[in-house]
Design an enzyme around this catalytic site. Structure first.
Site, PDB file in Angstrom:
ATOM      1  N   ASN A  12      15.535  10.907  27.652  1.00 43.99           N
ATOM      2  CA  ASN A  12      16.191  10.774  28.956  1.00 43.99           C
ATOM      3  C   ASN A  12      17.679  10.597  28.686  1.00 43.99           C
ATOM      4  O   ASN A  12      18.107   9.530  28.256  1.00 43.99           O
ATOM      5  CB  ASN A  12      15.624   9.562  29.701  1.00 43.99           C
ATOM      6  N   LYS A  14      20.067  10.514  30.774  1.00 41.07           N
ATOM      7  CA  LYS A  14      20.774   9.801  31.864  1.00 41.07           C
ATOM      8  C   LYS A  14      22.049  10.562  32.244  1.00 41.07           C
ATOM      9  O   LYS A  14      22.064  11.781  32.164  1.00 41.07           O
ATOM     10  CB  LYS A  14      21.069   8.359  31.449  1.00 41.07           C
ATOM     11  N   HIS A  96      12.595   6.167  37.860  1.00 38.72           N
ATOM     12  CA  HIS A  96      13.221   5.401  36.769  1.00 38.72           C
ATOM     13  C   HIS A  96      13.832   4.133  37.366  1.00 38.72           C
ATOM     14  O   HIS A  96      14.328   4.136  38.493  1.00 38.72           O
ATOM     15  CB  HIS A  96      14.295   6.249  36.086  1.00 38.72           C
ATOM     16  N   GLU A  98      16.531   2.736  36.920  1.00 38.25           N
ATOM     17  CA  GLU A  98      17.938   2.867  37.340  1.00 38.25           C
ATOM     18  C   GLU A  98      18.030   3.530  38.716  1.00 38.25           C
ATOM     19  O   GLU A  98      18.938   3.235  39.494  1.00 38.25           O
ATOM     20  CB  GLU A  98      18.731   3.636  36.270  1.00 38.25           C
ATOM     21  N   GLU A 166       8.189   1.053  31.413  1.00 39.87           N
ATOM     22  CA  GLU A 166       9.508   0.702  30.903  1.00 39.87           C
ATOM     23  C   GLU A 166       9.922  -0.662  31.453  1.00 39.87           C
ATOM     24  O   GLU A 166      10.419  -0.754  32.591  1.00 39.87           O
ATOM     25  CB  GLU A 166      10.547   1.734  31.336  1.00 39.87           C
ATOM     26  N   GLY A 172      17.930  -0.139  27.256  1.00 38.22           N
ATOM     27  CA  GLY A 172      19.323  -0.146  26.826  1.00 38.22           C
ATOM     28  C   GLY A 172      19.826  -1.484  26.313  1.00 38.22           C
ATOM     29  O   GLY A 172      21.031  -1.675  26.170  1.00 38.22           O
ATOM     30  N   SER A 211      14.394   0.738  24.545  1.00 36.60           N
ATOM     31  CA  SER A 211      14.950   0.436  23.217  1.00 36.60           C
ATOM     32  C   SER A 211      14.083   0.926  22.061  1.00 36.60           C
ATOM     33  O   SER A 211      14.014   0.280  21.012  1.00 36.60           O
ATOM     34  CB  SER A 211      15.233  -1.069  23.087  1.00 36.60           C
TER      35      SER A 211
HETATM   36  C1  PEP Z   1      15.313   4.872  29.504  1.00 35.77           C
HETATM   37  O1  PEP Z   1      16.370   4.922  30.080  1.00 35.77           O
HETATM   38  O2  PEP Z   1      14.319   5.438  29.969  1.00 35.77           O
HETATM   39  C2  PEP Z   1      15.249   4.135  28.236  1.00 35.77           C
HETATM   40  C3  PEP Z   1      14.091   3.852  27.733  1.00 35.77           C
HETATM   41  O3  PEP Z   1      16.457   3.792  27.672  1.00 35.77           O
HETATM   42  P1  PEP Z   1      16.685   3.173  26.202  1.00 35.77           P
HETATM   43  O4  PEP Z   1      15.779   3.905  25.244  1.00 35.77           O
HETATM   44  O5  PEP Z   1      18.124   3.424  25.907  1.00 35.77           O
HETATM   45  O6  PEP Z   1      16.327   1.743  26.261  1.00 35.77           O
END
Ligand code: PEP
Length: 250
Positions: A12, A14, A96, A98, A166, A172, A211
């Site tokens: 992803n 973003k 997601h 976000e 998630e 992040g 992460s």
């Molecule tokens: C995400 O945005 O779906 C995500 C898992 O981000 P990160 O791997 O950077 O934590």
């Protein structure tokens, strides 16, 4: 992992990436094609068509990061699932955290977007996950259970849908739940969707996201009911994304 289920490693990007980033897509495509798992990069809408052209003929699939529920109309700035499919996408992320936070998306809106994805022939990657406060209050399962109930439409099939767990606090941040906590939540999700959808729920892919890095991917992917990952920051560089893919093994 889940016996008989082909894992998926999905990136992803973003709101990251310009034309120069297409070199990363090329580098992923140039790696030997995996046969035991699938790979997908979800990129900004501006890059979907160019990324799909780069990936053409390779095993890598290209996806979008969000879509509008409607096919077309007066929705300035939005992109429909049909537009993503037309540009060469084969999947789209919906719900997601976000999007849920920045745009106030509700479970009902996420479900409508999943239906839009199916209407356009795209796989819907439906995201769920609790905040740190919700986990600390002991509410993680009830929060995720509510999201699953409201975000997954009744017509869900394992072929057209992927669930991504998630935890919001892990995205992040470099923080990752313990293997025991990931195992418990994925088992809960499997039980919940199996009770509602029967065989389709038993076969659906449940990704872990938050992460995931080259250094922890193998351990996370070995957890029961973790059928791959949704990778944010570490999917921006092909070398990291491919190292994470190596964590699937087999
Ligand atoms: C995400 O945005 O779906 C995500 C898992 O981000 P990160 O791997 O950077 O934590």
């Amino acid at each position: 992992m889940t016996p008989g289920v082909k894992p998926l490693v999905a990136g992803n990007w973003k709101m990251n990436g310009t034309a120069a980033s297409l070199a990363e897509v090329e580098a992923v495509c140039a790696a030997p094609a995996a046969t035991t798992f699938e790979t997908l990069l979800c990129v900004p809408a501006t890059l979907v068509e160019r990324a799909a052209r780069k990936a053409d003929g390779s095993a890598l699939m290209i996806g979008g990061e969000d879509c509008h529920a409607k096919e077309s109309g007066a929705h300035t700035g939005d992109v429909s699932a049909e537009m993503l499919a037309d540009a060469g996408a084969s999947a789209v992320i919906v719900g997601h955290s976000e999007r849920r936070t920045d745009h106030g998306e509700t479970d009902g809106e996420v479900a409508a977007k999943a239906e839009a994805a199916w209407r356009a022939g795209l796989t819907a990657i439906i995201c769920v996950g609790e905040t740190r406060e919700e986990r600390e209050a002991g509410d993680a399962e009830s929060v995720v259970g509510t999201q699953l109930a409201g975000s997954i439409p009744d017509a869900m099939t394992a072929a057209t849908t992927v669930i991504a767990y998630e935890p919001v606090w892990a995205i992040g941040t470099g923080l990752v739940p313990s293997s025991e906590d990931i195992a418990a939540m994925h088992a809960f999700i499997r039980k919940t969707v199996s009770e509602r959808f029967g065989d389709e729920g038993a076969a659906i892919r449940i990704l872990y996201g938050g992460s995931v890095k080259p250094g922890n991917a193998a351990e996370i992917f070995a957890i029961p009911n973790v059928d791959g990952g949704l990778i944010g920051g570490a999917s921006l560089k092909a070398v990291d994304f491919l190292a994470i893919c190596d964590g699937i093994g087999g």
